[in-house]
Design an enzyme around this catalytic site. Structure first.
Site, mmCIF file in Angstrom:
data_model
loop_
_atom_site.group_PDB
_atom_site.id
_atom_site.type_symbol
_atom_site.label_atom_id
_atom_site.label_comp_id
_atom_site.label_asym_id
_atom_site.label_seq_id
_atom_site.Cartn_x
_atom_site.Cartn_y
_atom_site.Cartn_z
ATOM 1 N N GLY A 125 -0.208 5.163 -1.024
ATOM 2 C CA GLY A 125 -1.225 5.916 -0.302
ATOM 3 C C GLY A 125 -0.643 7.103 0.443
ATOM 4 O O GLY A 125 0.548 7.422 0.325
ATOM 5 N N GLN A 126 -1.511 7.735 1.246
ATOM 6 C CA GLN A 126 -1.111 8.949 1.964
ATOM 7 C C GLN A 126 0.059 8.664 2.919
ATOM 8 O O GLN A 126 1.009 9.440 2.993
ATOM 9 C CB GLN A 126 -2.321 9.486 2.749
ATOM 10 C CG GLN A 126 -2.117 10.886 3.290
ATOM 11 C CD GLN A 126 -3.109 11.236 4.405
ATOM 12 O OE1 GLN A 126 -3.970 10.442 4.772
ATOM 13 N NE2 GLN A 126 -2.974 12.436 4.944
ATOM 14 N N LYS A 136 -10.925 -2.743 11.873
ATOM 15 C CA LYS A 136 -9.715 -2.370 12.611
ATOM 16 C C LYS A 136 -9.726 -2.989 14.011
ATOM 17 O O LYS A 136 -8.696 -3.464 14.493
ATOM 18 C CB LYS A 136 -9.569 -0.844 12.691
ATOM 19 C CG LYS A 136 -9.170 -0.195 11.373
ATOM 20 C CD LYS A 136 -7.764 -0.617 10.945
ATOM 21 C CE LYS A 136 -7.317 -0.037 9.626
ATOM 22 N NZ LYS A 136 -6.058 -0.583 9.128
ATOM 23 N N TYR A 186 -15.133 0.017 8.580
ATOM 24 C CA TYR A 186 -13.697 0.284 8.765
ATOM 25 C C TYR A 186 -13.308 0.079 10.233
ATOM 26 O O TYR A 186 -12.346 -0.625 10.551
ATOM 27 C CB TYR A 186 -13.423 1.715 8.306
ATOM 28 C CG TYR A 186 -12.047 2.253 8.557
ATOM 29 C CD1 TYR A 186 -10.928 1.693 7.945
ATOM 30 C CD2 TYR A 186 -11.859 3.369 9.384
ATOM 31 C CE1 TYR A 186 -9.665 2.232 8.160
ATOM 32 C CE2 TYR A 186 -10.600 3.908 9.591
ATOM 33 C CZ TYR A 186 -9.508 3.336 8.986
ATOM 34 O OH TYR A 186 -8.251 3.868 9.186
ATOM 35 N N GLY A 214 0.859 -1.187 0.000
ATOM 36 C CA GLY A 214 0.000 0.000 0.000
ATOM 37 C C GLY A 214 0.893 1.233 0.000
ATOM 38 O O GLY A 214 0.611 2.237 0.654
ATOM 39 N N ASP A 249 2.260 -1.938 -4.466
ATOM 40 C CA ASP A 249 0.907 -1.368 -4.540
ATOM 41 C C ASP A 249 0.187 -1.987 -5.737
ATOM 42 O O ASP A 249 0.827 -2.608 -6.598
ATOM 43 C CB ASP A 249 0.976 0.163 -4.678
ATOM 44 C CG ASP A 249 -0.260 0.840 -4.117
ATOM 45 O OD1 ASP A 249 -0.152 1.539 -3.093
ATOM 46 O OD2 ASP A 249 -1.364 0.660 -4.699
ATOM 47 N N ILE A 250 -1.125 -1.768 -5.803
ATOM 48 C CA ILE A 250 -1.853 -2.267 -6.980
ATOM 49 C C ILE A 250 -1.757 -1.266 -8.128
ATOM 50 O O ILE A 250 -2.094 -1.587 -9.253
ATOM 51 C CB ILE A 250 -3.351 -2.565 -6.685
ATOM 52 C CG1 ILE A 250 -4.007 -1.399 -5.955
ATOM 53 C CG2 ILE A 250 -3.518 -3.851 -5.920
ATOM 54 C CD1 ILE A 250 -5.520 -1.517 -5.878
ATOM 55 N N ARG A 251 -1.350 -0.016 -7.788
ATOM 56 C CA ARG A 251 -1.251 1.009 -8.833
ATOM 57 C C ARG A 251 0.203 1.388 -9.057
ATOM 58 O O ARG A 251 1.025 1.302 -8.146
ATOM 59 C CB ARG A 251 -1.997 2.275 -8.396
ATOM 60 C CG ARG A 251 -3.498 2.142 -8.364
ATOM 61 C CD ARG A 251 -4.115 3.381 -7.730
ATOM 62 N NE ARG A 251 -3.861 3.451 -6.295
ATOM 63 C CZ ARG A 251 -3.363 4.495 -5.659
ATOM 64 N NH1 ARG A 251 -3.060 5.590 -6.316
ATOM 65 N NH2 ARG A 251 -3.164 4.472 -4.359
ATOM 66 N N ASN A 278 -1.410 -7.149 -5.028
ATOM 67 C CA ASN A 278 -2.733 -7.011 -4.428
ATOM 68 C C ASN A 278 -2.710 -7.896 -3.186
ATOM 69 O O ASN A 278 -2.478 -9.103 -3.295
ATOM 70 C CB ASN A 278 -3.785 -7.499 -5.444
ATOM 71 C CG ASN A 278 -5.191 -7.463 -4.872
ATOM 72 O OD1 ASN A 278 -5.387 -7.384 -3.661
ATOM 73 N ND2 ASN A 278 -6.175 -7.540 -5.746
HETATM 74 C C1 AKB Z 1 -10.417 8.118 8.404
HETATM 75 O O1 AKB Z 1 -10.901 9.248 8.564
HETATM 76 O O2 AKB Z 1 -11.065 7.142 8.002
HETATM 77 C C2 AKB Z 1 -8.957 7.917 8.747
HETATM 78 C C3 AKB Z 1 -8.792 7.445 10.151
HETATM 79 C C4 AKB Z 1 -9.029 8.355 11.288
HETATM 80 O O3 AKB Z 1 -8.452 6.306 10.354
HETATM 81 N N1 AKB Z 1 -8.242 9.129 8.547
#
Ligand code: AKB
Length: 314
Positions: A12-13, A147, A143, A9, A35-37, A53
């Site tokens: 990414g940011q 996590k 998400y 990854g 990365d995939i890209r 991937n």
């Molecule tokens: C999000 O906003 O989804 C992320 C995080 C806080 O994990 N930046």
């Protein structure tokens, strides 16, 4: 023994800046960006890059066999806002990607694995202020659920198989080098771009939504400090609370006005990200990170605002 590091990854940011920092410390050829890209930079001019991937086990196996990594950073994930648009994909990527890496790390005897968690593990019934490391956790985004489950898996692999997994619960990360990846805290990046481009910004979070945030320089330094810490110092194998500074859109706008006095902040209504933000902490107690491995942020609101504007103007 020299280190060989995989960053999955990497475009990414976080990955964009982490790869640069790791290459500075460990040498360009010892850090493999995956990365995939295709990355923005010229692959031939930089260190190694592989298309990967994290859901494709065979490709992952080939990469582990080729590099025999001593450290792996798994950053590939769907964040809070994009995750809500595709919950099943978010669960698949965030969960099975992690399990694939944990299993391969055991098979290939990888010394250390890093996996990021998030303040999204907390939910509406978690304490909002100075949220402690251990408390009620009832995340209501896919998400956050992935996590929280991932944290339990990390601790499980540490206890059951002795895998040295380390993790941080990131707050909103503010940076200028790479675009944010579809999170609820992204307003705090867009606001800087629009302030410079248009002199105004329409925030999708309301004026008083306070969230924990951190400047990317601090996040990268903290991540590497955690990975460099002696294993005996790591008392938490799920994920560490971690924070820099908390603020609202209104407070951030006031800070930006110190540099751009005419800056105007307006608000949009009924954005689904408001609902997510309402369920998250306003501030975080990260005293375990401070005590265990000496964590200390360097960027407060005025310093990060100044640095963002200076770099985005270039
Ligand atoms: C999000 O906003 O989804 C992320 C995080 C806080 O994990 N930046």
């Amino acid at each position: 023994m020299s280190e060989k590091i995989l960053v999955l990854g990497s475009n990414g940011q976080i990955g964009t800046e982490l790869v640069t920092a790791l290459r500075k410390s460990y040498g360009e050829n010892n850090v493999v960006a995956c990365d995939i890209r295709r990355p923005d930079y010229d692959i031939k001019e930089s260190g190694p890059f592989e298309f990967v991937n994290v859901l494709e086990k065979d490709t992952l196996n080939t990469i582990f066999a080729k590099y025999k990594p001593t450290q792996v950073y798994l950053l590939a994930a769907l964040l809070s806002a994009t995750g809500e648009q595709n919950p099943k994909l978010a669960w698949d990527l965030n969960m099975n990607g992690l399990l694939n890496i944990l299993d391969l790390a055991i098979s290939y005897k990888t010394a250390k694995v890093y996996w990021p968690s998030s303040i999204a593990v907390f939910g509406p019934n978690s304490p909002k202020d100075n949220t402690p490391q251990y408390c009620v956790m009832d995340p209501n985004t896919v998400y956050g659920i992935s996590k929280l489950a991932g944290e339990r898996w990390c601790e499980y692999y540490f206890q059951k198989y002795g895998l040295d997994v380390r993790s941080i619960r990131y707050p909103g990360l503010i940076s200028w080098k790479a675009a944010p990846g579809g999170g609820t805290t992204d307003y705090a990046i867009h606001i800087f771009h629009d302030a410079l481009l248009k002199g105004s910004y329409a925030s999708f979070l309301n004026a008083s939504t306070e969230l924990p945030m951190m400047y990317m320089d601090d996040a990268i330094r903290g991540t590497i400090e955690l990975m460099d810490a002696e294993a005996s110092k790591i008392s938490i194998r799920s994920s560490y609370n971690f924070t820099g500074v908390s603020f609202t859109p209104e407070i951030l706008a006031a800070e930006i006005r110190k540099h751009i006095p005419e800056f105007k902040l307006t608000y949009t209504e009924n954005d689904p990200r408001q609902h997510i933000a309402n369920s998250w902490p306003r501030s975080i107690d990260d005293s375990y990170a401070m005590k265990d491995w000496g964590w200390k942020p360097e960027f407060n609101l005025s310093k990060l605002t100044e640095d963002m504007l200076k770099n985005l103007k270039k």
